[in-house]
Write a protein that holds these residues in place. Structure first.
Motif, PDB file in Angstrom:
ATOM      1  N   ARG A 134       0.830  -1.207   0.000  1.00 45.51           N
ATOM      2  CA  ARG A 134       0.000   0.000   0.000  1.00 45.51           C
ATOM      3  C   ARG A 134       0.862   1.254   0.000  1.00 45.51           C
ATOM      4  NH1 ARG A 134      -4.239   2.941  -1.612  1.00 45.51           N
ATOM      5  NH2 ARG A 134      -5.379   4.005   0.077  1.00 45.51           N
ATOM      6  N   LEU A 148       0.981   4.090  -2.940  1.00 42.21           N
ATOM      7  CA  LEU A 148       0.691   5.501  -2.658  1.00 42.21           C
ATOM      8  C   LEU A 148       1.829   6.417  -3.070  1.00 42.21           C
ATOM      9  CD1 LEU A 148      -1.009   5.197   0.854  1.00 42.21           C
ATOM     10  CD2 LEU A 148      -2.124   5.851  -1.300  1.00 42.21           C
ATOM     11  N   ALA A 169      -1.677   9.167 -10.917  1.00 44.73           N
ATOM     12  CA  ALA A 169      -2.814   8.538 -10.251  1.00 44.73           C
ATOM     13  C   ALA A 169      -2.463   8.182  -8.805  1.00 44.73           C
ATOM     14  CB  ALA A 169      -3.246   7.291 -11.020  1.00 44.73           C
ATOM     15  N   ALA A 170      -1.243   7.695  -8.586  1.00 44.68           N
ATOM     16  CA  ALA A 170      -0.802   7.367  -7.226  1.00 44.68           C
ATOM     17  C   ALA A 170      -0.761   8.619  -6.362  1.00 44.68           C
ATOM     18  CB  ALA A 170       0.572   6.706  -7.262  1.00 44.68           C
ATOM     19  N   ALA A 176      -2.509  11.338  -6.769  1.00 45.57           N
ATOM     20  CA  ALA A 176      -3.877  11.768  -6.509  1.00 45.57           C
ATOM     21  C   ALA A 176      -4.530  10.902  -5.426  1.00 45.57           C
ATOM     22  CB  ALA A 176      -4.695  11.707  -7.798  1.00 45.57           C
ATOM     23  N   GLU A 177      -4.277   9.588  -5.466  1.00 50.28           N
ATOM     24  CA  GLU A 177      -4.836   8.699  -4.455  1.00 50.28           C
ATOM     25  C   GLU A 177      -4.247   8.997  -3.084  1.00 50.28           C
ATOM     26  OE1 GLU A 177      -6.538   5.499  -2.266  1.00 50.28           O
ATOM     27  OE2 GLU A 177      -7.155   6.808  -3.918  1.00 50.28           O
ATOM     28  N   ARG A 178      -2.936   9.279  -3.034  1.00 47.96           N
ATOM     29  CA  ARG A 178      -2.312   9.615  -1.745  1.00 47.96           C
ATOM     30  C   ARG A 178      -2.912  10.902  -1.184  1.00 47.96           C
ATOM     31  NH1 ARG A 178       2.477  10.246  -3.480  1.00 47.96           N
ATOM     32  NH2 ARG A 178       2.585  12.512  -3.427  1.00 47.96           N
ATOM     33  N   ARG A 223      -5.827  12.152  -1.846  1.00 50.06           N
ATOM     34  CA  ARG A 223      -7.222  11.916  -1.457  1.00 50.06           C
ATOM     35  C   ARG A 223      -7.296  11.239  -0.083  1.00 50.06           C
ATOM     36  NH1 ARG A 223     -10.356   8.306  -0.371  1.00 50.06           N
ATOM     37  NH2 ARG A 223      -8.768   6.713  -0.790  1.00 50.06           N
ATOM     38  N   ALA A 224      -6.490  10.178   0.086  1.00 50.68           N
ATOM     39  CA  ALA A 224      -6.527   9.442   1.341  1.00 50.68           C
ATOM     40  C   ALA A 224      -6.026  10.288   2.510  1.00 50.68           C
ATOM     41  CB  ALA A 224      -5.690   8.159   1.224  1.00 50.68           C
TER      42      ALA A 224
END
Length: 507
Positions: free
Chosen positions: A220, A224, A491-492, A494-496, A498-499
Motif C-alpha cells: 500500500r 501511494l 494517479a498514485a 492523486a490517491e495519496r 485523497r486518502a
C-alpha cells in the motif's frame, strides 16, 4: 601533573552533540541538501505512511487524523527555503518530527515513526528523486531521438565522407551516420529504462534492516508513493545500492557514447574538413579576428558530456568496496553529487538536440574531399568483380594502381581516372577492360557508391527508409512508456492526496 584516573573515557565524557566542527562540516550541508532536494519526498512519505498506519489499525483513525492535520500545518507554515541549520536538531527529519510533537504532543507525534526508520526513509527519498531525474533524461532523450530521426530523414541522400582511423574511407550519407547515432542512443535509453525499473521498487517497510513486528502494508505504501511494487528483501532495501550504480552506469554510457559523434562534429566543422556547416545562431565570433566562425556549442557539448561521464563514474567509484549494509557512503552528500550529473546531462541533451536539428552538410566541400581522396575506389574493385569476372584481389590491385596514378597526377577519379585504370587493367589481365569511360565515371561516383549499398543496414534509400521506420516505432514506444509511467504516478499521487485529505477531514 594531574593524577592518573581509572575512570573510563565514557564516564569522563561531558561533551554535548553535535560538536561544532561536525555540525558545520557534515550536519549543516546534509540539512541544506535535504531541505532543497527532498522536501516533497519527505511529505509524500509521511502522508503515505500515515495513511497506511490508519488503514492497518496500527494507529486509530483519530490519532492518524491529528497527525495528518499537524503535518498539513507544518507544510503550510514552515518554508524550507528560509531554514538555517542551528544544530538544535540533528537533521531535517528530526526538525519535522519536533514540529509535529510541538503540535500534537510528544507521545502522539512520536507514533508517526512506528514501523519505519531513517534507513528506509532515506533510500525511498533517493529513489523518488532519481525517478524524477531519470524521467527528465528520458524525456530529453526522446526529444534528441526526434531531432536525430527528423534530420536523418531530411539528410537521407546527403553525401558525406565517412572516416576510419582518422582518414577518409568511403562515401556515405549524413542520414546513415545519424542512424548509427540513433541506434546507440536507443540502446542507451533501454539501459536507462532498465535502471529505472530497479529504482521503481519501494524500500519503505524495511525499517532499519528486518521490517517490523507491526502488521504494516508495504504494498500500500509503495502504491501511494507511485512505485511499481515494494522491493522484496528488507536487507536489500537498505544495503543494496545497485539502483544507484545501475542508474549512473546507464547515464555514464549515454554520454560516453554521445561524446564520440560530438567529437566528429568538431572535426567535420573544422576549416580543413568543412563538411559540416553550423548556422550563425550557433556560432560565436572572435573578439580580435573578424574572419573567425567558432562553432563553440560543439565544444561545450564535448566538455558537458565529459562532466556527466566524470560525475556518473565518481558515483560508482564512491560505492566501490563499501560494506554491504546501510552506510553514509551511498547517501545524502553522495546523492547530491549525482544530482549534479543529471543537471548537466539535461543541459547537454537540450543543446545537442538543437544542434542536430540545425546543422547542414556543405555539398561543395564534400564533393571536393571525395574527389581528392579517391574514397570511391572500393566500388571500382567491386564493379570489376561483377562485370569483368575478376577475383577481388585482382580487382583490388588494379583499383589501387588507378588510385595511386590519379593521386600522383593531382587529378580526380571521375575526370582523370579512366586512362590509368585501363593501363593498369591491361597490365594485370592482358586485355582491354569492358568498362568504357562513361561506365568508369558512374562506377567511381559517390552517388553510385551509396546507391549500390542497398543491403539491410546500408546507406541506400530503401535500406534507410526501412531503418527510419523502425527508429520512429522505437521513439513512439518510448513516448508511450513515458506517458504510461507519468499517468500511473499521477494517479498514485492523486490517491495519496485523497486518502491523506480524508484523514485531515476525519472528526
Amino acid at each position: 601533573m594531574s593524577a592518573p584516573t581509572n575512570a573510563s573515557p565514557q564516564a569522563q565524557d561531558t561533551s554535548v552533540f553535535p560538536d561544532p566542527v561536525y555540525a558545520r562540516t557534515v550536519l549543516a550541508p546534509l540539512f541544506d541538501a535535504a531541505r532543497t532536494s527532498h522536501v516533497a519526498g519527505f511529505r509524500a512519505i509521511d502522508a503515505a505512511h500515515c495513511v497506511m498506519l490508519a488503514e492497518t489499525g496500527i494507529l486509530t483513525r483519530n490519532e492518524a487524523a491529528a497527525i495528518a492535520r499537524a503535518l498539513a500545518e507544518i507544510a503550510r507554515e514552515i518554508d524550507p527555503a528560509r531554514l538555517v541549520y542551528t544544530g538544535e536538531v540533528e537533521d531535517y527529519f528530526f526538525l519535522v518530527e519536533r514540529a509535529l510533537k510541538d503540535r500534537v504532543g510528544p507521545d502522539l507525534g512520536g507514533r508517526l515513526h512506528t514501523a519505519r526508520s531513517r534507513n528506509d526513509i532515506d533510500h525511498t527519498l533517493f529513489k523518488l528523486a532519481l525517478k524524477e531525474r531519470i524521467d527528465a533524461i528520458l524525456a530529453r532523450s526522446h526529444a534528441l531521438l526526434a531531432a536525430l530521426i527528423e534530420t536523418a530523414a531530411r539528410e537521407r541522400d546527403t553525401i558525406v565522407v565517412a572516416y576510419t582511423h582518422g582518414q577518409p574511407a568511403q562515401p556515405s550519407t549524413f542520414g546513415h551516420y545519424l542512424a548509427a547515432m540513433i541506434e546507440v542512443a536507443l540502446r542507451d535509453v533501454a539501459r536507462l529504462e532498465e535502471a529505472r525499473a530497479i529504482v521503481d521498487l519501494c524500500p519503505m517497510g524495511a525499517a532499519a534492516i528486518t521490517t517490523s513486528g507491526f502488521p504494516i502494508d508495504r504494498a500500500r505504501v509503495a502504491a501511494l508513493l507511485g512505485f511499481s511494487a515494494p522491493l522484496r528483501n528488507s536487507y536489500s532495501c537498505i544495503a543494496a545500492v545497485d539502483y544507484q550504480t545501475a542508474t549512473f552506469s546507464a547515464l555514464e554510457l549515454l554520454f560516453l557514447h554521445l561524446g564520440r559523434p560530438i567529437q566528429d562534429f568538431q572535426t567535420w566543422s573544422s576549416f580543413e574538413v568543412g563538411q559540416l556547416y553550423v548556422p550563425n545562431a550557433l556560432v560565436q565570433v572572435s573578439s580580435i579576428m573578424p574572419q573567425k566562425r567558432n562553432p563553440v556549442p560543439i565544444e561545450h557539448l564535448r566538455h558537458l558530456a565529459s562532466q556527466v561521464v566524470g560525475r556518473a563514474r565518481a558515483m560508482r567509484d564512491v560505492m566501490h568496496n563499501t560494506p554491504f549494509t546501510d552506510m553514509n557512503d551511498s547517501e545524502g552528500e553522495t546523492q547530491e553529487m549525482g544530482y549534479q550529473a543529471f543537471a548537466v546531462a539535461e543541459r547537454a541533451l537540450d543543446l545537442l538536440a538543437a544542434l542536430v536539428a540545425q546543422v547542414r552538410i556543405d555539398p561543395a566541400r564534400v564533393a571536393q574531399n571525395v574527389a581528392r581522396s579517391c574514397i570511391t575506389i572500393t566500388e571500382l574493385a567491386d564493379t570489376l568483380v561483377r562485370r569483368e569476372g575478376l577475383s577481388f584481389r585482382q580487382a583490388h590491385e588494379i583499383a589501387a594502381a588507378t588510385a595511386r596514378a590519379v593521386v600522383a597526377a593531382g587529378g580526380t577519379l571521375v575526370a582523370d581516372g579512366h586512362a590509368p585504370f585501363a593501363a593498369a587493367f591491361r597490365e594485370a589481365i592482358g586485355r582491354e577492360p569492358g568498362l568504357t569511360a562513361a561506365d568508369f565515371a558512374v562506377a567511381v561516383s559517390a552517388e553510385h557508391f551509396v546507391a549500390t549499398r542497398d543491403r539491410y543496414g546500408g546507406p541506400a534509400p530503401a535500406a534507410m527508409d526501412e531503418a527510419l521506420a523502425a527508429y520512429r516505432d522505437a521513439r513512439d514506444g518510448l513516448a508511450t512508456r513515458i506517458a504510461e509511467r507519468r499517468a500511473r504516478e499521477a494517479a498514485a499521487s492523486a490517491e495519496r492526496e485523497r486518502a491523506f485529505a480524508a484523514l485531515i477531514e476525519e472528526r
